[in-house]
Design a protein around this motif. Structure first.
Motif, short mmCIF file in Angstrom:
data_model
loop_
_atom_site.label_atom_id
_atom_site.label_comp_id
_atom_site.label_asym_id
_atom_site.label_seq_id
_atom_site.Cartn_x
_atom_site.Cartn_y
_atom_site.Cartn_z
N ASP A 124 -8.78 10.12 -42.70
CA ASP A 124 -8.18 9.55 -43.90
C ASP A 124 -8.98 8.29 -44.21
N PRO A 125 -9.98 8.36 -45.08
CA PRO A 125 -11.01 7.33 -45.14
C PRO A 125 -10.51 6.00 -45.70
N LEU A 126 -11.09 4.93 -45.18
CA LEU A 126 -10.81 3.58 -45.66
C LEU A 126 -11.89 3.09 -46.60
N VAL A 127 -12.92 3.91 -46.82
CA VAL A 127 -13.97 3.60 -47.80
C VAL A 127 -14.08 4.77 -48.76
N HIS A 128 -14.52 4.48 -49.98
CA HIS A 128 -14.58 5.53 -50.99
C HIS A 128 -15.70 5.24 -51.97
N PRO A 129 -16.57 6.21 -52.27
CA PRO A 129 -16.65 7.53 -51.67
C PRO A 129 -17.18 7.45 -50.24
N GLN A 130 -17.21 8.58 -49.55
CA GLN A 130 -17.60 8.57 -48.15
C GLN A 130 -19.10 8.84 -48.02
N SER A 131 -19.80 7.90 -47.39
CA SER A 131 -21.23 8.08 -47.12
C SER A 131 -21.41 8.36 -45.63
N GLU A 132 -22.60 8.84 -45.29
CA GLU A 132 -22.86 9.30 -43.92
C GLU A 132 -22.82 8.17 -42.89
N ASP A 133 -22.95 6.92 -43.32
CA ASP A 133 -22.92 5.82 -42.35
C ASP A 133 -21.50 5.31 -42.09
N TYR A 134 -20.50 5.94 -42.70
CA TYR A 134 -19.11 5.58 -42.43
C TYR A 134 -18.63 6.35 -41.20
N TYR A 135 -18.02 5.63 -40.23
CA TYR A 135 -17.65 6.25 -38.96
C TYR A 135 -16.30 6.95 -38.97
N GLY A 136 -15.50 6.73 -39.99
CA GLY A 136 -14.27 7.49 -40.13
C GLY A 136 -13.03 6.79 -39.62
N ASN A 137 -11.90 7.38 -39.96
CA ASN A 137 -10.57 6.87 -39.58
C ASN A 137 -9.72 8.07 -39.17
N VAL A 138 -9.84 8.46 -37.90
CA VAL A 138 -9.26 9.71 -37.41
C VAL A 138 -8.20 9.43 -36.35
N ASN A 139 -7.07 10.12 -36.47
CA ASN A 139 -6.02 10.08 -35.45
C ASN A 139 -6.36 11.13 -34.39
N THR A 140 -6.85 10.69 -33.25
CA THR A 140 -7.34 11.62 -32.24
C THR A 140 -6.24 12.49 -31.64
N ILE A 141 -4.99 12.02 -31.66
CA ILE A 141 -3.91 12.79 -31.03
C ILE A 141 -2.95 13.40 -32.06
N GLY A 142 -3.27 13.29 -33.34
CA GLY A 142 -2.45 13.91 -34.37
C GLY A 142 -2.72 15.40 -34.45
N PRO A 143 -1.90 16.14 -35.20
CA PRO A 143 -2.08 17.60 -35.28
C PRO A 143 -3.43 18.01 -35.85
N ARG A 144 -3.99 17.21 -36.76
CA ARG A 144 -5.29 17.54 -37.33
C ARG A 144 -6.45 17.15 -36.41
N GLY A 145 -6.14 16.38 -35.37
CA GLY A 145 -7.17 15.91 -34.46
C GLY A 145 -7.93 17.03 -33.77
N VAL A 146 -7.29 18.19 -33.59
CA VAL A 146 -7.97 19.29 -32.90
C VAL A 146 -9.19 19.74 -33.70
N TYR A 147 -9.10 19.68 -35.01
CA TYR A 147 -10.24 20.05 -35.87
C TYR A 147 -11.19 18.88 -36.05
N ASP A 148 -10.62 17.72 -36.38
CA ASP A 148 -11.46 16.54 -36.64
C ASP A 148 -12.30 16.18 -35.42
N GLU A 149 -11.67 16.14 -34.26
CA GLU A 149 -12.39 15.72 -33.05
C GLU A 149 -13.33 16.80 -32.54
N ALA A 150 -12.99 18.07 -32.77
CA ALA A 150 -13.93 19.14 -32.41
C ALA A 150 -15.24 18.97 -33.17
N LYS A 151 -15.12 18.63 -34.45
CA LYS A 151 -16.31 18.46 -35.27
C LYS A 151 -17.06 17.17 -34.92
#
Length: 329
Positions: A124-151
């Motif tokens: 759920d990004p804190l910068v907009h638009p998202q460029s490749e040098d943005y490291y992201g804002n990911v909940n590692t233990i949330g339900p979507r984390g299985v996909y986000d962290e796999a990638k």
């Protein structure tokens, strides 16, 4: 002799279009899929082609391909929330063990490997638009984390092989893509909206509908991926269409497109659902000379015609995939 390319996830939406593209580019294509979410009907038109072969195989186990392999495209992964929430362990395994196996194969064959990463690495990004040098804002233990962290892990191990072994690798961060061969009931916004409209159901919008997405037509996406594979660039590249729209406005567009008069109903926003999605594609423009050509109006007409061609049985059926045997630890 023809160059040989291995495409994992070959029976899926993007994978099948990539098979078509590489056949058209005069490659010998080796498709691989375990058919958890893929469908053979997406590639059955290729079965009589002497330059296409198919392996029903799970890449989280050892991957062997006889003969030389010049290129590998790793697209084997559940990609919709419905899928990866039903098979979270398999989703993590295909991003980690599957990627590891294919990196090993690429090293053995001296092949160039492109991995299908995703805009979900930005969370759920804190910068907009998202460029490749943005490291992201990911909940590692949330339900979507299985996909986000796999990638995210997939990107890390790919760059490790690139740096440590000198392996030729490419990383595509794919933003929302649509077009023919999407699964009607996979939970993603475009097939969900069109399916509801064709069935005469109200369109379901999650949250207040002010969250945004940017949709890229599949032909543009495939062109960007092909150019990235053939480039000399190893860092991640966003491939997507920066034409941003709110989900609520998009629902209104679907109603207009389909000529229906459904109402829009609202449901709670799923946990960690990103509120903004728009790719910064400066890097793709500069390095690949790529930008999307198909506007949303044109692409949605083509996509709607595909969904209209489905049988009533396909239109009204729910997903019947048996995920249980693939979800063991």
């Amino acid at each position: 002799m023809k160059k040989r390319v291995l495409i994992t996830g070959a029976a899926g939406f993007l994978g099948s279009h990539l098979c078509d593209r590489f056949i058209a580019e005069n490659f010998h294509v080796i498709g691989m899929d375990n058919l958890i979410t893929g469908d053979l009907k997406n590639i059955e038109h290729l079965f009589k082609n002497e330059h296409f072969e198919f392996y029903n195989h799970d890449v989280t186990t050892f991957v062997h391909v006889p003969g030389n392999v010049d290129f590998i495209l790793h697209f084997a992964s559940p990609a919709s929330p419905i899928d990866y929430l039903k098979i979270p362990i398999q989703t993590l395994k295909v991003g980690s063990l599957g990627t590891h196996n294919l990196l090993g194969l690429a090293k053995e064959k001296n092949a160039r490997l492109l991995i299908a990463s995703t805009s979900e690495v930005y969370g759920d990004p804190l910068v907009h638009p998202q460029s490749e040098d943005y490291y992201g804002n990911v909940n590692t233990i949330g339900p979507r984390g299985v996909y986000d962290e796999a990638k995210r892990f997939q990107e890390s191990i790919t760059m490790a092989y690139h740096r440590f072994h000198g392996l030729e690798t490419r990383i595509a961060r794919i933003f929302n893509t649509y077009g023919p061969r999407m699964r009607l009931n996979d939970g993603r916004v475009i097939p969900a909206f069109i399916g509801q409209a064709l069935r005469g159901e109200n369109l379901t919008v999650f949250g207040d509908g002010k969250q945004t997405r940017s949709f890229c037509y599949v032909d543009d996406q495939v062109e960007g991926l092909y150019r990235l594979l053939m480039s000399n660039y190893s860092d991640p590249v966003n491939i997507g269409n920066p034409d941003e729209i709110t989900i609520l406005d998009f629902a209104e567009e679907i109603i207009k497109l389909t000529g229906t008069d459904q109402k829009i109903v609202f449901k709670p926003l799923p946990k960690d659902d990103p509120l903004q999605r728009e790719p910064d594609i400066k890097r793709a423009k500069e390095i690949l000379g790529w930008s999307p050509k198909v506007n949303r109006e044109e692409g949605m007409k083509l996509t709607f015609e595909y969904f209209k061609s489905l049988s009533k049985e396909e239109l009204f059926k729910s997903e019947h995939k048996n995920f249980s045997k693939h979800n063991r630890s």
